[in-house]
Design a protein around this motif. Structure first.
Motif, PDB file in Angstrom:
ATOM      1  N   HIS A 123      47.265 -65.681 -36.809  1.00 48.04           N
ATOM      2  CA  HIS A 123      45.846 -65.355 -36.665  1.00 48.04           C
ATOM      3  C   HIS A 123      44.971 -66.252 -37.529  1.00 48.04           C
ATOM      4  O   HIS A 123      43.975 -66.813 -37.050  1.00 48.04           O
ATOM      5  CB  HIS A 123      45.594 -63.891 -37.038  1.00 48.04           C
ATOM      6  N   GLU A 124      45.332 -66.383 -38.788  1.00 44.04           N
ATOM      7  CA  GLU A 124      44.494 -67.166 -39.704  1.00 44.04           C
ATOM      8  C   GLU A 124      44.390 -68.616 -39.255  1.00 44.04           C
ATOM      9  O   GLU A 124      43.299 -69.209 -39.275  1.00 44.04           O
ATOM     10  CB  GLU A 124      45.049 -67.089 -41.136  1.00 44.04           C
ATOM     11  N   SER A 125      45.501 -69.211 -38.832  1.00 43.11           N
ATOM     12  CA  SER A 125      45.477 -70.607 -38.371  1.00 43.11           C
ATOM     13  C   SER A 125      44.601 -70.764 -37.145  1.00 43.11           C
ATOM     14  O   SER A 125      43.833 -71.734 -37.031  1.00 43.11           O
ATOM     15  CB  SER A 125      46.900 -71.090 -38.059  1.00 43.11           C
ATOM     16  N   LYS A 155      41.704 -58.518 -42.614  1.00 45.97           N
ATOM     17  CA  LYS A 155      42.074 -59.865 -43.076  1.00 45.97           C
ATOM     18  C   LYS A 155      41.577 -60.918 -42.093  1.00 45.97           C
ATOM     19  O   LYS A 155      41.056 -61.967 -42.481  1.00 45.97           O
ATOM     20  CB  LYS A 155      43.588 -59.959 -43.243  1.00 45.97           C
ATOM     21  N   ASP A 156      41.739 -60.622 -40.795  1.00 45.28           N
ATOM     22  CA  ASP A 156      41.232 -61.540 -39.776  1.00 45.28           C
ATOM     23  C   ASP A 156      39.719 -61.678 -39.902  1.00 45.28           C
ATOM     24  O   ASP A 156      39.169 -62.782 -39.795  1.00 45.28           O
ATOM     25  CB  ASP A 156      41.561 -61.028 -38.367  1.00 45.28           C
ATOM     26  N   SER A 159      38.615 -64.036 -42.540  1.00 42.67           N
ATOM     27  CA  SER A 159      38.737 -65.428 -42.095  1.00 42.67           C
ATOM     28  C   SER A 159      37.616 -65.790 -41.133  1.00 42.67           C
ATOM     29  O   SER A 159      37.029 -66.882 -41.207  1.00 42.67           O
ATOM     30  CB  SER A 159      40.092 -65.654 -41.410  1.00 42.67           C
TER      31      SER A 159
END
Length: 202
Positions: A123-125, A155-156, A159
């Motif tokens: 997800h972060e990438s 958390k997503d 970002s």
């Protein structure tokens, strides 16, 4: 004239026999035309994948010059399934680096999200790769797409808000922050990230 195909080969204007060296040159030229022209790209990507594996497909993508053809290969690889984290991360990174036109890149990221979002480890990438899209409109469209996902975590969101900070258009930024505010309302880290992004508006 008699219905038969004839070929001639010249080198710097001089007739030459079509020997092994000429065949090697023509083979390389033909492969380049097929590769960059995208002829049978989907089937070709699958053949390379089945015979040599996903890394070979990624190496082949780096040899391709045209962005939309690269996207076909990336998409075929992404939808094949069974990819490990390292390959997924390389697909995202390589797509960010090798596709230059924002429209093609945004379309690719949307397809990668469709195939990869079920894996929270990427997800972060995926979210941070949006920073490589220069168009505020395309960037906002992708971020909005992430915000619409039912399983977007705090958390997503953190970002996503870090990318929203980089959006230069106040109009796009305002729409995205309103979308965030309507859906998420708790958690200090999220609240801090929200106001940090809000404070970048002019």
């Amino acid at each position: 004239p008699d219905g038969k195909l004839t070929r001639s080969y010249t080198y710097r204007g001089e007739p030459r026999p079509f020997d092994d060296e000429a065949r090697a040159w023509f083979g390389g030229l033909l492969q380049g035309l097929i590769r960059d022209g995208g002829y049978g790209a989907q089937a070709r990507a699958q053949r390379i994948l089945q015979r040599q594996g996903p890394v070979a497909v990624l190496d082949e993508i780096s040899r391709i010059k045209r962005g939309h053809v690269k996207s076909i290969y990336f998409t075929e690889l992404a939808k094949s399934g069974g990819l490990d984290l390292a390959v997924k991360q390389r697909i995202i990174r390589q797509g960010s680096e090798e596709i230059s036109w924002d429209g093609e890149k945004a379309e690719l990221f949307e397809k990668l999200t469709a195939h990869f979002w079920s894996d929270p480890t990427v997800h972060e990438s995926l979210i941070l790769s949006v920073n490589t899209v220069h168009s505020d409109g395309e960037r906002a469209r992708l971020l909005s797409h992430f915000l619409e996902k039912p399983d977007t975590s705090a958390k997503d969101l953190d970002s996503i808000l870090s990318v929203i900070e980089q959006v230069s258009s106040d109009g796009e930024k305002s729409r995205l922050l309103q979308q965030v505010a309507l859906r998420y309302g708790s958690g200090d880290p999220v609240r801090i990230a929200f106001f940090r992004a809000l404070n970048t508006m002019h």
